[in-house]
Design a protein around this motif. Structure first.
Motif, short mmCIF file in Angstrom:
data_model
loop_
_atom_site.label_atom_id
_atom_site.label_comp_id
_atom_site.label_asym_id
_atom_site.label_seq_id
_atom_site.Cartn_x
_atom_site.Cartn_y
_atom_site.Cartn_z
N MET A 62 -2.89 -0.89 -10.22
CA MET A 62 -5.06 -0.29 -10.10
C MET A 62 -5.12 0.59 -9.50
O MET A 62 -4.78 0.46 -8.64
CB MET A 62 -5.03 -2.23 -9.45
N SER A 63 -5.41 1.55 -10.58
CA SER A 63 -5.56 2.75 -9.83
C SER A 63 -7.10 3.09 -9.08
O SER A 63 -7.86 1.50 -9.33
CB SER A 63 -5.16 3.83 -11.46
N VAL A 64 -6.95 3.71 -8.11
CA VAL A 64 -7.17 3.70 -7.52
C VAL A 64 -8.61 4.60 -7.48
O VAL A 64 -8.22 6.46 -7.40
CB VAL A 64 -7.80 4.05 -6.05
N PRO A 65 -9.76 4.80 -8.20
CA PRO A 65 -10.14 5.98 -8.86
C PRO A 65 -11.53 6.50 -7.59
O PRO A 65 -11.70 6.77 -7.29
CB PRO A 65 -11.64 5.18 -9.87
N VAL A 66 -10.65 8.17 -7.68
CA VAL A 66 -11.37 9.28 -6.53
C VAL A 66 -11.65 10.12 -7.41
O VAL A 66 -11.09 10.67 -8.00
CB VAL A 66 -10.32 9.40 -5.32
N ALA A 116 -4.80 -6.41 -3.67
CA ALA A 116 -5.11 -6.44 -5.16
C ALA A 116 -3.93 -7.09 -4.98
O ALA A 116 -3.01 -7.41 -6.36
CB ALA A 116 -5.79 -6.12 -5.92
N LEU A 117 -3.10 -6.04 -4.50
CA LEU A 117 -1.39 -6.57 -4.87
C LEU A 117 -0.86 -7.97 -5.06
O LEU A 117 -1.05 -8.58 -4.00
CB LEU A 117 -0.68 -5.76 -3.76
N PRO A 118 -0.18 -7.96 -6.25
CA PRO A 118 0.62 -9.65 -6.26
C PRO A 118 1.33 -9.43 -4.58
O PRO A 118 1.93 -9.35 -4.06
CB PRO A 118 0.92 -9.78 -7.77
N THR A 119 1.22 -10.90 -4.52
CA THR A 119 1.48 -11.43 -2.99
C THR A 119 3.60 -11.45 -3.28
O THR A 119 3.72 -10.98 -2.37
CB THR A 119 1.46 -12.55 -2.96
N GLY A 120 3.79 -11.49 -4.82
CA GLY A 120 5.25 -11.49 -4.30
C GLY A 120 5.67 -10.55 -4.82
O GLY A 120 6.52 -9.87 -5.41
N SER A 121 5.34 -9.10 -4.91
CA SER A 121 5.40 -7.92 -5.57
C SER A 121 6.43 -7.24 -4.24
O SER A 121 6.04 -6.35 -3.56
CB SER A 121 4.23 -6.95 -5.24
N GLY A 122 7.59 -8.21 -4.59
CA GLY A 122 8.62 -6.91 -2.99
C GLY A 122 8.31 -7.63 -1.95
O GLY A 122 8.86 -6.44 -0.80
N SER A 123 7.96 -8.06 -1.88
CA SER A 123 7.57 -8.64 -0.32
C SER A 123 8.53 -9.08 0.66
O SER A 123 8.75 -9.05 1.70
CB SER A 123 5.65 -9.59 -0.10
N GLY A 165 -0.41 -11.79 2.54
CA GLY A 165 1.10 -12.19 3.27
C GLY A 165 1.59 -10.52 2.87
O GLY A 165 2.45 -10.01 3.72
N PRO A 166 1.19 -9.64 1.61
CA PRO A 166 1.83 -8.05 1.29
C PRO A 166 0.99 -7.44 3.35
O PRO A 166 1.91 -6.90 3.21
CB PRO A 166 1.05 -7.77 0.26
N LEU A 167 -0.06 -7.67 3.47
CA LEU A 167 -0.52 -7.02 4.06
C LEU A 167 0.32 -7.13 5.71
O LEU A 167 0.88 -6.63 6.29
CB LEU A 167 -1.91 -7.63 4.63
#
Length: 434
Positions: A1-5, A96-103, A115-117
């Protein structure tokens, strides 16, 4: 998900983690970055590989100095861990990073979506951490801060200036928290050291005797409670009171530790029945085994007072002679036994025990050379010495001082004559009868 700045002119340098990172290391900063020591590096962890994330350069900051933020992006926690080098100041994690995203957590961090945090907080213990979410997810943002994030940002309220300011404030808060933690740890270590050193100071064992005991101890090392000087006093079952005072050459923690070992060995040997030359010869063997180098030696004075309190045996091993104060307030330096070296100097040395008549009422002052090596006055070169100490104590006795008050006054007077604090360790004890 991109962050619009919002993009603005003079945007800060940005890095794309997939393209810029060399194998096995963090991305190299472009030669044209122009980053200064005051600039910051932000690691953004978000899951859109095509998204871009830029932060406009601030033109006004604290002190009027412009701060730029260099961006690194990671698609998952595995990639983030590779990019998390020491030059990263802050991590921005998209919740919003998926919990299983390389954690690699295997679901062990719970099912609350944080969990990612938790993983980032573990691997980024030295960096500030920011949580990114939507305003509709405010409770989880608050929980992120409770878990250890420095702050949170709402994606739908975000702009470049807010992000830059939040990053800077988060880094400063992290630095303040780290400094406070180190200070607290330092205080705890100091308190533990103090308790340890207090526990290593002697507790006189004089139960059953009518002798009075007083002592003063002052290490030469700053912020220390224990120095290379040591003393002890015990009463053995036959009614004899044994006292000793000593000084290990040097002023560091190794010398202090050796002094404690010698004191404990002296107490054990005394209770085992050793006295005089036999005791000092054994202590010399202890010193030879425990010292760091053959250059280390220790001076020692031991006194054993007969059960009737009228006689004493004195052994000196390179140590200043005790000061005997008679009941009529006359002072006398006990004769120094020549040819009695300090412990650790001669392998087969001997320390003869000399008999001394004390009388009915007396005080015996034992001290280390720290008490007599101070100056005779501010700016003077002459040392106080044993004779100077004898004269000073005689004057204090004439003023009616004795016991604790005599020791307190003697130490204060020595410091005053020296023109300030003594640099050497100092120990002095006073045994009195009648």
């Amino acid at each position: 998900m991109s962050v619009p700045v919002p993009r603005q002119r003079n945007a800060s340098v940005s890095e794309n983690s997939a393209a810029a990172a060399p194998a096995g290391g963090a991305p190299d900063a472009p030669a044209s970055s122009g980053l200064s020591d005051g600039d910051l590096t932000l690691l953004v962890i978000e899951d859109d590989p095509t998204g871009t994330f830029t932060v406009p350069e601030l033109t006004e900051t604290a002190g009027g100095t412009a701060t730029r933020v260099r961006i690194r992006t990671a698609r998952n926690l595995t990639e983030a861990e590779r990019l998390l080098t020491d030059d990263v100041h802050c991590v921005l994690l998209d919740l919003a990073l998926p919990t299983g995203s390389g954690s690699g957590s295997g679901g062990q961090d719970g099912d609350d979506g944080l969990g990612p945090l938790r993983r980032v907080l573990r691997i980024a213990s030295r960096q500030a951490v920011l949580a990114l979410t939507t305003s509709a997810d405010a409770p989880r943002a608050a929980e992120a801060v409770r878990l250890g994030a420095q702050d949170h940002l709402f994606r739908d309220e975000l702009d470049g200036r807010l992000l830059s300011r939040t990053v800077r404030y988060a880094v400063e808060r992290k630095r303040a928290d780290t400094a406070q933690m180190k200070l607290a740890e330092s205080r705890l270590r100091a308190e533990e050291n103090s308790r340890l050193e207090r526990g290593l100071l002697p507790t006189p064992l004089l139960e059953g005797t009518d002798l009075r005991f007083a002592a003063r101890y002052r290490p030469g090392r700053s912020r220390a409670l224990l120095g290379g000087d040591f003393y002890d006093t015990v009463r053995t079952p036959d009614g004899t009171v044994h006292a000793m005072i000593g000084d290990v050459c040097g002023h560091g923690p190794d010398e202090a530790a050796l002094g404690v070992e010698l004191r404990i060995a002296w107490r054990a040997l005394t209770f085992a029945g050793l006295c005089g030359d036999e005791l000092l010869s054994t202590l010399q063997r202890v010193l030879e085994h425990e010292r760091e180098s053959e250059e280390i030696f220790a001076t020692l004075c031991t006194v054993d007072i007969a059960p009737d309190g009228r006689r004493a045996g004195v052994c000196l091993a390179g140590h200043p002679a005790p000061l005997l104060i008679r009941g009529d307030r006359a002072t006398q330096l006990l004769p120094y036994q020549s040819g009695s070296p300090a412990l650790g100097l001669l392998p087969r040395a001997r320390w003869p025990r000399r008999q001394v008549e004390l009388g009915g009422a007396w005080s015996l002052m034992m001290y280390t050379d720290g008490l007599i090596e101070g100056r005779t006055g501010p700016g003077e070169k002459e040392r106080l010495g044993q004779e100077g100490l004898q004269r000073m104590v005689t004057r204090q006795l004439s003023a009616g001082l004795e016991g604790e008050a005599l020791l307190e006054s003697a130490v204060a007077r020595v410091r005053k004559l020296n023109g300030g604090e003594l640099t050497d360790d100092m120990a002095v004890l006073l045994l009195s009868r009648g």
